[in-house]
Design a protein around this motif. Structure first.
Motif: not given
Length: 355
Positions: A272-273, A292-294, A298-306
């Motif tokens: 996912a990106r 639990g990859a997402l 603090d920037e209110d942006i979703a990030r993906v743990n690859l």
């Protein structure tokens, strides 16, 4: 003497599929004693995964064919071996613990067996599944999460797999039934496991599943996607089965979740990106992810743990602003599944060091 029979049976099962490792508590022997009589354990020890007629087995044993055939039929009816019927002839073979002995108890699952199975998974089998998950089941993205420009091959498309099968059998999920008896009922669809070919016929013969139309199979698959289930067929281009799994009940996903890098353990060609400019930080994707990859920072942006993303695409299908997409892996990271189930088992055996 009896203890030796069950230990030999455990060691035999440990050679198949993802194995059946020994534990400190001995719960694996307790499970075998629950499932097998001593006579049945002895019969199983004479079998291999190669299918044989009752006559062939009786000749090797030096016992009457009728008596051997009766015992083999009884074991097949209890889910203690695999049986393939063609016309008036039946052939029999040994089966692994997973997929096999465990799943074949779905029709008559008891709280006692469910509790023993859960203890065994926690003590030993979770680790075995982490080691062998790559060549046991593979993650394929939900249908709407992959853009058509990627030219997704049929092995990567759950609908294509269903449409390629002349007959489809659906069965209850043994993992969710086990969880409901042991600790919790997640409420996700129960009738969610598809079987094909000879495996599907065996499920029909034992009353473990029912034959359905392609239209009903597609409806079940859509319901599973809506419920947030991960679609996992066997890791071959022509899989004999396809499950729809949740992270809290599925023993494969539960085992993967315990590993710091689940992405390294699965056969998946996508990740996912998140488009940071489009993401609103709504967190809709967080609950959908079974690994639990997402996370939303603090920037209110979703990030993906690859390290944790297994490329199932559930997050993509729920994003209200289409900020999440699935990206195909490139180069040698994009792999083609083994051609057949036999090739799949060979790859798995090599990875485990059995051959």
């Amino acid at each position: 003497m009896a203890a030796d029979i069950y230990r030999r049976l455990q060691q035999q099962l440990d050679q198949y599929s993802m194995g059946f490792p020994e534990t400190a508590s001995g719960i694996e022997i307790t499970i075998l004693q629950y499932l097998f009589t001593e006579q049945e354990a002895q019969m199983f020890s004479l079998l291999t995964p190669m299918l044989e007629t009752a006559r062939a087995v009786s000749t090797r044993m030096g016992q009457p064919e009728e008596a051997v055939g009766k015992q083999l039929e009884g074991m097949a009816d209890k889910g203690l071996l695999f049986r393939l019927k063609k016309g008036d002839q039946a052939r029999y073979g040994a089966i692994p613990f997973v997929h096999g002995l465990f799943e074949f108890q779905v029709k008559n699952l008891t709280p006692e067996f469910a509790a023993m199975a859960r203890q065994y998974f926690e003590e030993a089998f979770d680790h075995a599944m982490q080691k062998g998950a790559e060549y046991f089941v593979r993650t394929i993205p939900v249908h709407k999460s992959v853009d058509v420009i990627l030219h997704v091959a049929s092995p990567e498309d759950a609908l294509a797999i269903l449409r390629d099968k002349p007959a489809i059998v659906v069965a209850d999920c043994i993992c969710r039934k086990t969880a409901a008896l042991v600790d919790h009922d997640c409420g996700k669809p129960l009738e969610a496991c598809f079987m094909f070919g000879s495996m599907g016929q065996y499920y029909l013969d034992r009353g473990m599943g029912r034959k359905i139309s392609l239209a009903e199979a597609e409806k079940i698959l859509a319901d599973c996607r809506e419920a947030g289930l991960v679609t996992q067929p066997a890791t071959s281009q022509n899989p004999g089965g396809m499950c729809n799994c949740c992270g809290d009940c599925c023993e494969v996903l539960r085992a993967l979740n315990k590993h710091p890098k689940p992405a390294d353990l699965v056969f998946s060609n996508y990740f996912a990106r998140v488009d940071a400019d489009a993401c609103t930080g709504c967190e809709a994707c967080l609950d959908r992810c079974q690994m639990g990859a997402l996370a939303v920072g603090d920037e209110d942006i979703a990030r993906v743990n690859l390290d944790r993303c297994i490329g199932c695409g559930l997050c993509v299908s729920v994003c209200p602003v289409e900020a999440v997409s699935l990206v195909p892996k490139s180069g040698s990271d994009y792999r083609t599944p083994p051609e057949s189930m036999a090739d799949q088992m060979t790859h798995l055996a090599r990875k485990r060091g059995v051959i």
